[in-house]
Enzyme design. Structure first.
Site, PDB file in Angstrom:
ATOM      1  N   ASP A  56       0.435  -0.987   0.253  1.00  0.00           N
ATOM      2  CA  ASP A  56       0.007  -0.206   0.062  1.00  0.00           C
ATOM      3  C   ASP A  56       0.661   1.194   0.316  1.00  0.00           C
ATOM      4  OD1 ASP A  56      -1.531  -1.485   0.245  1.00  0.00           O
ATOM      5  OD2 ASP A  56      -2.467  -1.787   2.291  1.00  0.00           O
ATOM      6  N   LYS A  70      -6.817  11.155  10.534  1.00  0.00           N
ATOM      7  CA  LYS A  70      -6.244  10.459   9.437  1.00  0.00           C
ATOM      8  C   LYS A  70      -7.033  10.408   8.409  1.00  0.00           C
ATOM      9  CE  LYS A  70      -5.521   5.428   7.861  1.00  0.00           C
ATOM     10  NZ  LYS A  70      -5.321   4.519   8.099  1.00  0.00           N
ATOM     11  N   ASP A 123      -4.533   2.205  -5.323  1.00  0.00           N
ATOM     12  CA  ASP A 123      -3.024   2.660  -4.437  1.00  0.00           C
ATOM     13  C   ASP A 123      -2.629   1.616  -3.369  1.00  0.00           C
ATOM     14  OD1 ASP A 123      -4.671   3.073  -2.760  1.00  0.00           O
ATOM     15  OD2 ASP A 123      -3.296   5.248  -2.073  1.00  0.00           O
TER      16      ASP A 123
END
EC number: 2.7.7.6
Length: 1423
Positions: free
Chosen positions: A901, A970, A1180
């Site tokens: 990742d 986050k 991604d």
């Protein structure tokens, strides 16, 4: 008078051009009639005519691939060709100074009313009705369409002739099937009528050949002679020889007959007739032998298919238990089971991939085509089984499924009656409103049969209601659109199957009668090349049918829905409360009601309560069969709609309705080879084979059938503590609070049920595929991001789905693979911020937990359930435990996908673009001993900011001190780069604060929403500090995007000038009846905005892989469509719709980054495939075998470096300068400046007005660009607002920059006034949020949150002051205070002046000192 074609004295080259030009190459669609077996679709898609006929030896692209395709400046075709040895994973060079530019030359015709024959007034709808009439054999209706087109004179002569040829083709075919003198006379009369209407039509060989074929059916020799002579005389001998006699229309016998009637067309003297006949006989014998061989091959295939039947029949029951159905038994789940029923006959362990490829493809084709047929068969079988048991299906039964057969039969009968009514309406001379409607939708429903139409209507209606919430019903507009789309898709599938059969038959016939290989004609001087050229001119280029228009879809869908409402009944059995006897009552299954929504009456379909109860238990999948994983590798992508599934046409690009421009650009890019790398990348993703992880599936199935909640699987019967209902005597506010709490609980209960139903489908599909190798075909969105097409079960699913996925191909672990398997375990457990060695140690330290999870997953210590991704953790435990069981674990053949990742991949791209060294360090672009964590870094900056505020005795800092964690920041950091706004970010932070500190409001005395606003400001400020270069690039992207959205291209300027000089003089087309959404602006102060509303440009750019990206955000118009149910206001998307400038501007930076990460993924996939690696991706997150992780990581770094080693931003600037060259844009300058005062004085003197000012500036710019020095001098002497601006602002740019609060990283915004300001700007933009589909991003955010409007900026302490004010003031007082402040400051408000300036772009921001090549040694770039 019919013009004769050029004489035979022309040179062969000119003759070839005449032959090629006498008939345009138009799109083709299938036909149930016709000599050639295909019909031209419509001329509305034709925009360019090739002046040079393509070589017949090359496969030509479909015409839509070249629609509007123009080359401006030097295109890629002028660049040095890529060598054959250039790897696919290398970036291809292209010139940004010569971007692909598509001009849509489709003419917008003035719309007319439906005439008394029932022919629509919209030209595009006329074409569709014409095609449909030919398809179903209603030739008299097709003739009426042709007549109206001729009367309106809106179709170019060559296109009209092609339409006439299609009609003639169908008429001749009908004549051959049923010979009749009157039918032959109709053909000749139709031609003479066309000739005599005064239009100069370029009649070519195709028309003459069809007329000759009709003439040869005459039984009177003199009549035949007269007609043949007449038609051959229309063309010179040379042209006739090259066109008429080289078509596939006339057979050898017919050619011979024509030659007998007109001797000058006879065979050459040096050809012996006996020899010629003998050659023909030999050729026919050869063709017959080939056909017999083909039949033998087909028979052998059939026999081989029969021979595998024993393999597909298991005498023993499956060892895998059935999936326990969520109380939805029957319709939805049974439909899934029926769809995958072919797998139930396959014994455990038998993999379809072991069969020959031809048989695999046959099974896949059956799977794709099994949808409607499976439903019909299932309804019929269940009805028959109930009848055998003596049960009455009309009575109250526990399953909706038992009623569907009766619904289908009743609806089928109603549709047959409807077709009779359509025929009567077409024949009646004086038509009422219902007759006119039937005349429009009739040809379309005739293309299917009533049985299939009934099934499609029922399935689509129930699925639409189930997906939207059965208890709420569905609006008529959305429901009829849903029905019509599926009916259209089903009709296309049927037509495609018919076309394949027709092609095979046509090929067989043409091979039997093909004398052209030896036939040469007298007086023919053309070379073999010209003969081939003539042949190629008659090749019918086929393409997909044009999609139905909104009006046609609405009318077809309304007709089908109305028929269902009339026929669908539900029988209820209830007990009489008095007599206690059972009472049977028939009630409509659905009701059409009008509901008030947002102050408007909306037509809604509400299911009967009994139906709602059944639908809640039995959710309906949405045409599931055509979107299951494939059991054979997907077909490679070769064109826009050719690739992936074998039978179902799926576009390579995911488009919303009406997004024509992106399709045009994509097809033009395909035509010139710009999409080759994207196509190959999708093929790589699609050919990755998968299989179900059996051990994990068995555990999951045990959990599911137990009905308990485990991990993310919801319970079968969730238990909620319902609060007691307050007494009726209590305060009404208490009752309202109780109702609100009950509603929250019910919503949660409903959400869990829906979640479980969806999982039910997934598990049933997984069970069916448990022993199979399967594949996920992929396509892309408009930014180039790849997605698997099967929506229900794919590797992009939730944790439980990813836990079920294994690569079909295994590879030995090796030393490296074993290490990465352990690292992967730590990652999915949540221990992913440690070093790689620490993660490996984590796995080693938990070996006993791993073994316990494998040996006793549900009754042991359940260590795996504590993981961040428990099901993926369990899958890794099984894999690692199996490897450790071996004496040498490195020899274990692993199938588990290992994930790598990126660290906030969007920020990685931004850091590379901006050259931010500090930012690059935080996202692991710089080598380090440990992985950097950008979320923790931002959290530290936020904590520092709060501590600084705490020193100033700030009350918000006191409340949040010690409460900021990585988790709080986050999601906001992750989504900031993708366009999250202050409003969306505040929601994210509020959710985290409330989850972590549910009592924070009571403890601090400050509302949690205000604290979230305070924290969000600090997060945004930290982001702008850490990524300064990225912040500057976002500003620049927003500025250039804003200018483009307010620009007029040279083509638009020319169109504007023509409209101004037209008799209407208002810049609009005559007769236009589509209105723009939003409030019209009638004030003279908004004249420039009116111009822009008609001519705004969308933002377009090219990705590193040369894929064009066209942002789809436009403000669509509306149109009132009359149907048999009610009048509906429908959205009509058009390419000419003005762009939604707000969304274009906000979406540009995040979409640009998405296009870069999409390019990175495709390049990586291509390189991995070249190296023999198995590759999969979830945006991604990149997956491969454990043993190949090191190789894949090197590929990922290399691809990223290659992309960012180029000047990405500089190339974008050059492309924009070339793409929008010579455009003018509407700039704003402050009225207090000197240049503004001079412009105002000039305007007072000249009094031109905005429109004439624009034309004046257009003329000035054209003179300045002239090659004539005198014109240039005249341009320099002209005075305009732009020339005054250039004179007085030469030292600096005085234009007002774009409002970029919605665009940039670290955007700070206030807390209140959001709704007020948002509502005001929405009125100005004419946009309603609900009109756009919500697009969910991978982080769970929706587009309306990502692109929400922003309140005003807040810098420094002004934000804290306002938060304090909000805390201490009630809403009413605050509103009053701000209203007064707004009035008081009215005199100080800034005013701006609009002027048209040449479009130039600001300089590119200076890049930082980060060198992307240092990434090569970064271990934690992806980890």
């Amino acid at each position: 008078m019919l013009p004769r074609t050029a004489s035979a004295t022309r040179t062969p080259h000119l003759n070839r051009l005449v032959s090629a030009g006498s008939r345009r190459v138009l799109p083709r669609c299938s036909s149930s009639l016709g000599i050639r077996g295909s019909l031209a679709a419509t001329p509305r898609l034709l925009s360019t005519i090739t002046t040079q006929q393509p070589s017949p030896l090359k496969r030509q692209p479909a015409p839509r691939a070249t629609v509007g395709f123009e080359r401006h400046l030097a295109t890629v075709l002028d660049e040095p060709a890529q060598t054959a040895t250039t790897p696919l994973y290398e970036l291809r060079s292209f010139s940004p100074q010569a971007p692909l530019t598509v001009r849509d030359h489709t003419k917008v015709y003035a719309k007319q009313r439906v005439n008394y024959h029932g022919i629509p007034g919209d030209v595009n709808e006329m074409f569709l009705v014409f095609e449909a009439c030919l398809q179903v054999g209603r030739l008299e209706r097709a003739a009426q369409v042709l007549k109206r087109l001729a009367n309106l004179d809106v179709v170019p002569p060559a296109d009209y002739l092609d339409l006439f040829n299609q009609y003639l083709d169908a008429k001749v075919s009908q004549l051959l099937q049923e010979p009749d003198v009157d039918k032959a006379d109709d053909i000749h009369k139709a031609f003479e009528t066309m000739v005599s209407d005064g239009r100069e039509l370029p009649v070519g060989g195709e028309t003459v050949a069809l007329l000759l074929k009709a003439s040869l059916t005459s039984t009177d020799p003199e009549t035949m002679q007269r007609y043949v002579t007449r038609y051959l005389s229309l063309l010179p001998t040379q042209i006739a020889l090259e066109t008429v006699f080289n078509t596939e229309i006339l057979t050898y016998e017919e050619l011979t007959k024509v030659a007998e009637l007109c001797p000058k067309y006879n065979m050459p003297d040096n050809v012996d007739p006996d020899t010629f006949a003998q050659q023909q006989q030999q050729q026919q014998q050869q063709q017959q032998q080939q056909q017999e061989q083909q039949q033998q091959q087909d028979t052998s295939i059939d026999q081989s298919e029969v021979s595998i039947e024993p393999l597909l029949t298991s005498s023993e029951p499956s060892a895998i238990p059935e999936v326990l159905g969520t109380p939805q038994k029957g319709f939805g789940l049974q439909f899934v089971k029926r769809t995958v029923s072919m797998f139930k006959d396959i014994p455990d362990g038998f993999d379809i991939s072991t069969l020959p490829m031809s048989q695999q493809r046959e099974i896949q084709s059956k799977l794709e085509k099994d949808c409607v047929d499976a439903s019909l068969a299932r309804w019929r079988e269940e009805n028959e089984s109930l009848q055998k048991m003596g049960l009455n299906t009309s009575l109250d039964t526990p399953s909706l499924n038992s009623r569907l057969y009766q619904w289908q039969k009743d609806l089928e009968t109603r549709l047959r009656t409807m077709l009779v009514e359509v025929e009567k309406s077409e024949m009646v001379s004086k038509k009422n409103k219902d007759d006119l409607d039937r005349c429009i939708y009739g040809p379309f429903i005739r293309q299917s049969n009533p049985e299939r139409l009934a099934a499609v209507t029922i399935i689509s209606t129930l699925s639409s209601l189930a997906m939207g919430g059965a208890h709420k019903g569905s609006t008529i507009a959305s429901l009829i659109t849903h029905i019509a789309k599926f009916a259209e898709e089903d009709i296309r599938v049927q037509k495609a199957e018919a076309l394949i059969s027709k092609r095979n038959l046509r090929k067989a016939k043409s091979k039997q009668h093909n004398p052209r290989s030896v036939l040469r004609f007298k007086n023919s001087t053309a070379s073999a090349g010209s003969s081939d050229m003539a042949d190629s001119n008659n090749v019918a280029v086929e393409m997909d049918d044009e999609a139905w228009t909104t009006t046609i879809r609405t009318k077809v869908g309304a007709a089908l829905l109305s028929a269902l409402l009339d026929t669908a009944k539900i029988t209820l059995v209830r007990e009489d409360p008095v007599t206690k006897t059972l009472i049977t009552q028939n009630q409509p299954a659905f009701s059409h009601v009008m509901q008030l929504r947002k102050g408007k009456k909306i037509g809604t379909i509400i299911p009967n309560k009994a139906v709602v109860e059944l639908l809640v238990r039995e959710p309906v999948p949405d045409f599931l069969a055509r979107h299951l994983p494939m059991v054979t590798p997907p077909d490679p992508w070769v064109s826009f709609e050719k690739g992936a599934y074998l039978e179902t046409k799926t576009p390579v690009l995911r488009l919303k309705n009406g997004e024509r421009e992106q399709r045009l650009y994509t097809e033009a890019a395909i035509a010139r080879g710009d999409m080759d790398q994207v196509f190959k990348g999708l093929d790589v993703l699609g050919k990755t084979g998968w299989k179900i992880n059996s051990p994990v599936f068995k555990v999951m199935l045990d959990v599911w059938n137990s009905g308990k909640q485990v991990a993310n699987i919801p319970p079968l019967d969730p238990i909620f503590d319902l609060p007691p209902e307050p007494a009726s005597t209590e305060d009404p506010t208490v009752k309202r609070a109780w109702l609100k709490e009950i509603k929250v609980i019910e919503n949660e209960r409903s959400g869990l049920h829906s979640q479980r139903c969806f999982m039910n489908f997934q598990l049933e599909i997984a069970r069916a595929y448990r022993d199979q190798t399967f594949y996920f075909p992929h396509n892309v969105d408009f930014r180039g991001r790849a997605y698997p097409i099967p929506p229900y079960l794919n590797h992009m699913g939730a944790d439980h789905v990813r836990g079920l996925m294994l690569f079909a191909k295994g590879k030995p672990l090796g030393e490296s693979g074993l290490r990465w398997l352990k690292v992967h375990l730590a990652n999915v457990y949540g221990f992913d911020k440690a070093s790689l060695q620490e993660r490996q140690d984590f796995a080693d330290e938990n070996i006993e937990n791993i073994r316990d999870s494998v040996n006793n997953p549900l009754n042991g210590n359940q260590w795996w359930l504590q993981a961040e991704d428990p099901w993926q953790c369990l899958a890794t435990c099984f894999e690692l435990a199996a490897a450790l069981e071996l004496e040498d674990p490195t020899k274990y053949v692993s199938h588990l996908p290992i994930h790598q990742d990126g660290t906030c991949n969007g920020l990685q791209h931004y850091a590379a673009l901006g050259g931010d060294t500090w930012g690059a360090q935080q996202v692991n672009l710089v080598p380090g001993d440990r992985p950097a964590d950008v979320y923790s870094a931002v959290a530290k900056l936020v904590i520092k900011g709060i501590e600084d505020d705490l020193a100033k005795d700030n009350e918000f800092a006191k409340a949040m001190h010690g409460k900021i964690t990585r988790k709080v920041v986050k999601q906001t950091v992750m989504t900031n780069v993708y366009g999250v706004t202050y409003v969306g970010a505040r929601k994210q932070v509020l959710k985290q604060i409330e989850a972590a500190y549910p009592n924070i409001t009571a403890e601090s005395g400050i509302e949690a929403a205000l604290l979230a606003s305070y924290v969000t400001q600090h997060i945004f400020r930290a982001m702008s500090t850490m990524f300064k270069g990225a912040h500057d690039i976002q500003n620049w992207l927003g500025e250039i995007g804003g200018r483009v959205c307010r620009a007029l291209t040279p083509e638009q300027l020319d169109e504007f000038e023509r409209s101004e000089r037209s008799p209407h003089g208002d810049g609009t087309a005559s007769g236009e009846n589509i209105t723009l959404a939003g409030n019209p602006r009638k004030s003279s102060a908004h004249k420039n905005d009116e111009i822009l509303n008609n001519f705004q440009s969308t933002i377009i750019w090219t990705t590193p892989l040369r894929m064009p990206v066209v942002q789809p955000y436009r403000k669509h118009g509306t149109k009132t469509v009359s149907t048999c149910m009610q009048d509906l206001v429908m959205t009509i998307p058009e390419r000419s719709d003005p762009v939604n400038r707000r969304k274009q501007l906000q979406a540009f930076p995040p979409n640009f980054i998405h296009s870069l990460d999409a390019s990175h993924m495709i390049l990586s996939a291509l390189h991995c495939d070249e190296l023999g690696l198995t590759f999969a991706a979830v945006h991604d997150s990149f997956w491969t075998h454990a043993s190949d992780i090191d190789s894949m990581n090197a590929v990922l770094r290399d691809a990223f470096i290659r992309i960012h080693s180029e000047d990405v931003i500089g190339r974008l600037a050059a492309e924009f300068q070339a793409r929008y060259k010579n455009s003018l844009y509407l700039a704003k300058i402050e009225t207090g400046t000197k240049v503004a005062q001079e412009i105002q004085r000039w305007r007072v003197r000249n009094k031109l007005g905005p429109r004439k000012e624009l034309l004046l500036e257009k003329e000035r710019q054209e003179l300045l660009r002239s090659s004539n020095p005198e014109d240039v001098e005249r341009g320099k002497k002209m005075i305009s607002p732009a020339s005054l601006y250039e004179l007085y602002s030469s030292a600096e740019d005085l234009t007002v920059p774009e409002d970029l609060k919605e665009v940039t990283i670290g955007n700070l915004a206030g807390v209140e006034e959001t709704k007020v300001r948002r509502g005001r700007e929405m009125d100005e933009e004419g946009e309603v949020d609900g009109s756009e589909e919500a697009v969910e991003h991978e982080d769970g955010m929706h587009e309306d949150e990502m692109l929400a409007d922003e309140p005003r900026d807040m810098d420094g302490n002004s934000g804290l002051d306002e938060l304090s004010e909000l805390r201490n003031t009630n809403h009413f007082a605050l509103s009053q205070k701000r209203a007064k402040a707004s009035i008081a400051s009215g005199g100080k408000q800034k005013h701006y002046l609009d002027i048209w300036l040449p479009l130039v772009f600001p300089p590119i921001p200076e890049k930082g000192d980060f060198d992307v090549r240092s990434l090569k040694d970064s271990t934690y770039f992806f980890s």
